[in-house]
Design an enzyme around this catalytic site. Structure first.
Site, PDB file in Angstrom:
ATOM      1  N   GLU A 190      69.686  40.437 -82.185  1.00 53.50           N
ATOM      2  CA  GLU A 190      69.232  39.114 -82.609  1.00 53.50           C
ATOM      3  C   GLU A 190      68.477  38.430 -81.680  1.00 53.50           C
ATOM      4  OE1 GLU A 190      72.230  40.444 -82.344  1.00 53.50           O
ATOM      5  OE2 GLU A 190      72.947  40.809 -84.306  1.00 53.50           O
ATOM      6  N   ARG A 193      79.295  33.256 -97.471  1.00 58.35           N
ATOM      7  CA  ARG A 193      79.649  34.298 -98.266  1.00 58.35           C
ATOM      8  C   ARG A 193      80.381  34.222 -99.650  1.00 58.35           C
ATOM      9  NH1 ARG A 193      84.285  38.134 -97.715  1.00 58.35           N
ATOM     10  NH2 ARG A 193      83.504  40.077 -98.206  1.00 58.35           N
TER      11      ARG A 193
END
Lengths: 278, 313
Positions: free
Chosen positions: B58, B167
């Site tokens: 990342e 989510r």
């Protein structure tokens, strides 16, 4: 420029580095001086840049990943005409645009803000990938330190650059063998550096980074290398050109006092005079 | 009663990117081996050459995005909030925030509604971290409609933007003809007189439901959707607080540093008002089905109702 002209220019840049750091009363002369020949070659021979149009879209790009050697970059940019040399004595002063670490928002010719170690190579990789995506011819250069490559993000960037075959990217490691706490191989050895980059699918070239013949040959070889990025491991002398700073870790991040400044400038003056006799 | 349509805002993210990608050639999506989960896989299918997987790295992805943006691209970097904001904080601050680069951060899987993966993946600190960075816009949309609008607004805004997605599939609540998304402008969803409830993200719907329960008890709550954590709609916060005299904030985030703190900062200085913060109280999350966790952490309508009722007494 021929080698003699490059040497003379590098010596002028070294004088500017010492002068700027002395004026700032802080900063990083050691690594600026070790990399001065590389800075000189990049901006006076290798890179396609225009001081009158620093944001020109098709220019070659440079990211100073080891951002603390900003004095080296600033001295070179000033020598090249991006901004007045007189401004170098405002380095690190309150209100000056010459921040302690490179600031792309305010300094003409600085392509990326940097200073937090380990991040610049990723940015250079992004620039190189953008160039590939847009079918542009520009090349991207980034200078990292041999201590800096202890940062894990360097290797994340190297892995992706190798994976994407970014042959428009050159990573230069200023291998002066010293970091703040001492010799790099005593603190946490990064060696063998060339083998590591090779393992990440780089073409690697090991040179004396204070020798313009070898610097020139390396960048030409990098330019002719297709299908993979190049890492130039440049073995350099920290503090190069200033007698009492050479190969001394303590001069990583401290400014010379008035007396030391006089000695340093005298050293560099002698180098300059010797070059002019050639 | 017809079934309420539910969509996870991570899906909205993927779908909105595709729509934007059709119009804008300079949009490049980066992911870190989570394209299936962050839903940038939808974009990858439509524009494979503009979806770059950076692998599980990342920090490097963030730097690449910075480099891309200096070359005129508009990169959206994508990962779970834990990594996009948490692991990456210093990269985002120094390589994107400090040079004020035009990079968008799409952070999915925020909050305890990540569910079963548990505490290591349930980022409750991202709004605090991102809000701290000068010049960073921080968005936390409440449903599919708002998430898609937020992605579009983020593209159009020149400068760094952090967008938080979830989510869990959540009810579509902004599906109205007059819905309008504007960065920095809160939305009054229900006017009230007794208490102002400022909610963000999936808590907006929970707050609306809580308002119904409060109504039954004779408490008339004003419900305000704060989709932009930064810049905060100070005028609206002050106006509503001044009107009702009591303020509650609700967020699926730590009560330290997020919406509650942002509202408290404004009110403390400009309109001191009795206030309480609902969120996660200085603790980590845990594993479990998302809806069960929201209930357990009293971040559902019932939990909000109880806390607000006790507060306004």
């Amino acid at each position: 420029m021929n080698n003699l002209e490059l040497q003379i220019t590098a010596n002028e840049i070294r004088k500017s580095i010492v002068t700027a750091v002395h004026s700032a009363k802080s900063g990083h002369p050691g690594g600026s001086l070790s990399a001065a020949d590389i800075f000189t070659y990049l901006y006076f021979e290798e890179m396609n840049v225009d001081p009158k149009n620093p944001k020109w879209q098709d220019r070659d790009r440079f990211v100073l990943s080891k951002g603390h050697v900003a004095p080296g970059l600033y001295a070179t940019l000033a020598e090249k005409g991006f901004f007045p040399k007189e401004d170098l004595t405002t380095l690190r002063h309150t209100g000056s645009y010459l921040q302690g670490h490179p600031d792309m928002k305010h300094i003409p010719g600085v392509d990326m803000s940097s200073g937090s170690l380990g991040q610049g190579v990723s940015v250079a990789v992004g620039m190189a990938a953008a160039g590939k995506f847009d079918n542009k011819d520009y090349r991207v250069y980034t200078l990292t330190g041999d201590g800096e490559i202890q940062e894990g993000q360097i290797w994340e960037a190297a892995m992706w650059a190798g994976h994407r075959k970014l042959d428009n990217l050159v990573v230069i490691v200023d291998n002066n063998n010293l970091q703040i706490d001492g010799a790099v191989d005593e603190v946490c050895s990064p060696y063998p550096i060339d083998e590591k980059f090779k393992a990440f699918n780089f073409h690697t070239i090991v040179i004396d980074g204070n020798d313009f013949d070898q610097i020139r040959a390396a960048f030409e070889e990098a330019r002719n290398t297709k299908g993979q990025p190049t890492a130039i491991i440049a073995k350099t002398l920290k503090g190069k050109g200033v007698s009492f700073m050479e190969d001394v870790a303590d001069w990583h991040g401290k400014a010379p006092n008035d007396e030391e400044y006089q000695i340093a400038m005298e050293d560099l003056k002698k180098v300059g005079e010797a070059l002019c006799q050639k | 009663m017809s079934e309420v349509k539910k969509i996870a805002t991570r899906d909205s993210y993927g779908n909105a990117l595709v729509e934007l990608g059709k119009e804008h050639e300079d949009l490049i999506v980066l992911d870190a081996d989570l394209a299936g989960a962050t839903k940038t896989g939808i974009f990858k299918k439509a524009f494979p050459d503009r979806h770059w997987d950076c692998g599980i790295a990342e920090a490097n992805m963030t730097g690449i995005a910075a480099g891309l943006s200096t070359c005129g691209k508009v990169p959206f970097i994508s990962s779970f909030a834990m990594f996009a904001a948490g692991r990456n904080f210093e990269q985002v601050r120094n390589a994107i925030g400090y040079p004020h680069l035009n990079v968008k951060i799409g952070a999915t899987h925020a909050g305890i509604s990540v569910g079963e993966d548990g505490a290591t993946h349930q980022c409750l600190e991202d709004l605090a971290l991102m809000r701290e960075i000068p010049g960073m816009v921080v968005l936390n949309p409440s449903d599919d409609v708002e998430a898609k609008a937020a992605v579009k607004a983020a593209y159009e805004h020149v400068g760094p933007v952090y967008i938080r997605f979830g989510r869990l599939a959540v009810p579509v609540i902004n599906d109205t003809p007059d819905y309008k998304f504007e960065i920095g402008k809160g939305i009054v969803l229900k006017e009230g007189t007794d208490v102002s409830i400022f909610a963000t993200g999936l808590e907006v719907n929970e707050a609306l439901e809580a308002a119904k329960l409060l109504e039954a008890d004779g408490i008339n709550a004003e419900i305000i959707n704060i989709h932009t954590i930064k810049p905060l709609d100070k005028e609206l916060v002050i106006a509503s607080a001044t009107k009702t005299g009591k303020v509650v904030t609700v967020e699926e985030h730590s009560v330290i540093g997020g919406l509650g703190s942002a509202v408290a900062e404004v009110l403390c200085e400009e309109a001191p008002t009795k206030m309480t913060r609902i969120g996660v109280y200085d603790r980590f999350g845990e594993s479990g089905p998302a809806t069960e966790l929201i209930k357990k952490y009293e971040l559902d309508a019932e939990g909000i109702y109880k806390k607000v009722k006790a507060f306004v007494k």
